[in-house]
Design an enzyme around this catalytic site. Structure first.
Site, short mmCIF file in Angstrom:
data_model
loop_
_atom_site.label_atom_id
_atom_site.label_comp_id
_atom_site.label_asym_id
_atom_site.label_seq_id
_atom_site.Cartn_x
_atom_site.Cartn_y
_atom_site.Cartn_z
N PRO A 1 66.60 -16.22 47.16
CG PRO A 1 66.81 -15.40 49.28
CD PRO A 1 67.45 -15.77 48.12
CB THR A 2 66.98 -11.50 45.69
OG1 THR A 2 67.36 -12.09 44.52
CG2 THR A 2 67.78 -11.68 46.91
CB CYS A 3 62.29 -9.68 43.65
SG CYS A 3 61.22 -10.37 44.96
CG ASP A 4 68.42 -9.45 40.03
OD1 ASP A 4 68.22 -10.24 39.17
OD2 ASP A 4 68.82 -8.65 40.43
CG ASN B 1 64.49 -8.18 46.91
OD1 ASN B 1 64.47 -9.26 46.48
ND2 ASN B 1 63.86 -7.04 46.64
#
Ligand code: PLP
Length: 376
Positions: A322-325, A366
Site C-alpha cells: 500500500p505504500t507510495c514507494d 507513510n
C-alpha cells in the site's frame, strides 16, 4: 492455519493487517527439532520472532538463544533464560556491547576474524569463541552470502589467535543459507569443520563444538523435507567427517521454529489494470514489503495466499503493497495467480509468516503502523 488461529480471526474486531502466531505450533516445532537431533542443543535465533511469549515458551522448554545484540540478550534473559544459555552469535559487535554482554554473564561469542577476537579478549576475557566459516548458500532461497564468516583456511589462525589471548577456542560455526531445501547442504561445511578441528589439534588446540546454524525451512508453496530428514542427513555427515569422535553440536533454527506458526490476515485495498487490454491485474494489499513482507525482495520467498474464493478461476496478478514507494511490489516477474472474483475489501490470509515479518516491519513508513502481532 490452525483451528485456534481461525477462531481468533473470526472474533477479531480491530482493523489493519496483523500476524497471529499459535504457540502450540512452536512447541511442536521445538519438540521435532529435539527429536530429530537428540544430542544437539537448540539455540533459537531470536531475530526470527522475538515476541516475549515465544521466548518465554522456548525458555521453559529448555531452549538456548542465539542473540545478535545486547537488546536481544536482554529479551532472552527477561524471558527466563540464564546467561549460560545465550550466545552472542553476531560476528559484528561493538566492543562496548561485548563488555555489556559479558557483564550480563554471556560467555559464548562468534568471531570471523582476528580483530573481533581481540575485542572479545579485551571485553570478555576467558570466554568461549567459535569461528564462523563462509558457506556458499547454494540451494537456499534466502542465502546469507559472503557477509559472515571467513574461508576455512583462515579459521585455524583466528582460533589460534583466540587461544593465545587466553580465550577458549571452542569450535566452528556456519550457516548453510536460510530456507535451505537441500538436506545435503551441511556435508561440505562439516568437511571443512573437521579439517579445522584437525589443523587446530596439530597446533595443540582442542576444539569441542560445531555450530550447525539455521537454514531449516518452512513450507511455503513448494514441499520441503521434514526435520527428521535434516537430522538424519546431518548425523550422517557428522559421522562421515568426524568418525566416532563426534563433536558437541548446536543448531540455531529461526524460520524452522516459528515460520509455520504464524498467519497474516490482510485486506485487498485495490484491484486494477494498467490498460483495458491487460491480462495481468494489479492487486494491492494493506501489507507489503515495508509492512513485514520484506522477504519478498527479489521474489525470494513466495508465501501461500488463501482467499474465500479459492475454488474460482484464477488470473495472473501483480501483488503490491500500500505504500507510495515503487519498490513496494512483491510479485511481478512471476505473477501470482489469484481468484478472478477477488474484490476490494476482501480478506486474504498469508501463510507461513511467523518468521521474519514483525521484525522486518517499518515503524511508520507513510504513516502505516508496524505489523501488529498476536501470540495465542
Ligand atoms: C538468522 C540466523 C539464524 C537463523 O536462520 P534460519 O535460516 O532462520 O533458521 C541462525 N544463525 C545465525 C547466526 C543467524 O544469523
Amino acid at each position: 492455519m490452525t483451528a485456534r488461529i481461525r477462531e481468533f480471526l473470526r472474533n477479531r474486531r480491530d482493523d489493519g493487517p496483523c500476524m497471529v502466531l499459535d504457540l502450540d505450533v512452536v512447541r511442536d516445532n521445538y519438540n521435532a527439532f529435539a527429536r530429530a537431533l537428540p544430542d544437539t542443543r537448540v539455540f533459537y535465533a531470536v531475530k526470527a520472532n522475538p515476541a516475549p511469549e515465544v521466548l518465554h515458551l522456548l525458555a521453559k522448554l529448555g531452549s538456548c538463544f542465539d542473540c545478535a545484540s545486547v537488546a536481544e540478550i536482554e529479551m532472552a534473559l527477561a524471558a527466563g533464560a540464564t546467561a549460560e544459555r545465550i550466545s552472542f552469535g553476531n560476528t559484528i559487535k561493538k566492543e562496548r556491547d561485548v563488555a555489556r554482554a559479558h557483564a550480563l554473564g554471556v560467555r559464548l561469542f562468534a568471531v570471523d576474524c582476528t580483530a573481533e577476537v581481540e575485542k572479545i579478549a579485551r571485553a570478555a576475557p576467558g570466554s568461549k569463541v567459535f569461528c564462523r566459516i563462509l558457506c556458499d548458500g547454494a540451494g537456499a532461497e534466502w542465502p546469507l552470502s559472503r557477509k559472515f564468516g571467513c574461508v576455512p583456511e583462515m579459521a585455524t589462525d583466528v582460533l589460534e589467535h583466540a587461544h593465545r589471548l587466553g580465550l577458549e577456542a571452542y569450535g566452528v560455526s556456519f550457516h548453510v543459507g536460510s530456507q535451505q531445501s537441500n538436506t545435503g547442504a551441511w556435508d561440505q561445511a562439516l568437511a571443512s569443520a573437521s579439517a579445522i578441528f584437525r589443523e587446530c589439534a596439530e597446533r595443540g588446540i582442542r576444539l569441542s563444538m560445531v555450530n550447525l546454524g539455521g537454514g531449516f525451512p518452512t513450507k511455503y508453496l513448494k514441499p520441503v523435507p521434514g526435520v527428521q530428514s535434516y537430522g538424519n542427513a546431518i548425523f550422517q555427515a557428522l559421522s562421515k567427517h568426524f568418525g566416532n569422535r563426534l563433536p558437541e553440536t548446536i543448531i540455531e533454527p529461526g524460520r524452522g521454529m516459528v515460520g509455520n506458526a504464524g498467519v497474516i490476515e490482510a485486506e485487498v485495498v485495490l484491484v486494477s489494470k494498467k490498460a483495458e487490454a491487460d491480462e495481468v491485474r494489479w492487486v494491492y494489499l494493506d501489507i507489503g514489503k515495508f509492512g513485514g513482507l520484506a522477504e519478498t525482495m527479489d521474489e525470494s520467498i513466495r508465501y501461500p495466499i488463501r482467499t474465500d474464493h479459492d475454488g474460482d478461476d484464477k488470473v495472473p496478478c501483480v501483488l503490491a503493497g500500500p505504500t507510495c514507494d515503487s519498490a513496494d511490489v512483491m510479485y511481478e516477474k512471476t505473477p501470482y495467480w489469484l481468484p478472478v472474483s477477488l474484490e476490494i475489501g476482501d480478506k486474504v490470509l498469508i501463510e507461513g509468516t511467523g518468521a521474519y515479518t514483525t521484525t522486518y516491519s517499518a515503524v511508520a513508513f507513510n504513516g502505516f503502523p508496524p505489523l501488529r502481532s498476536y501470540v495465542i
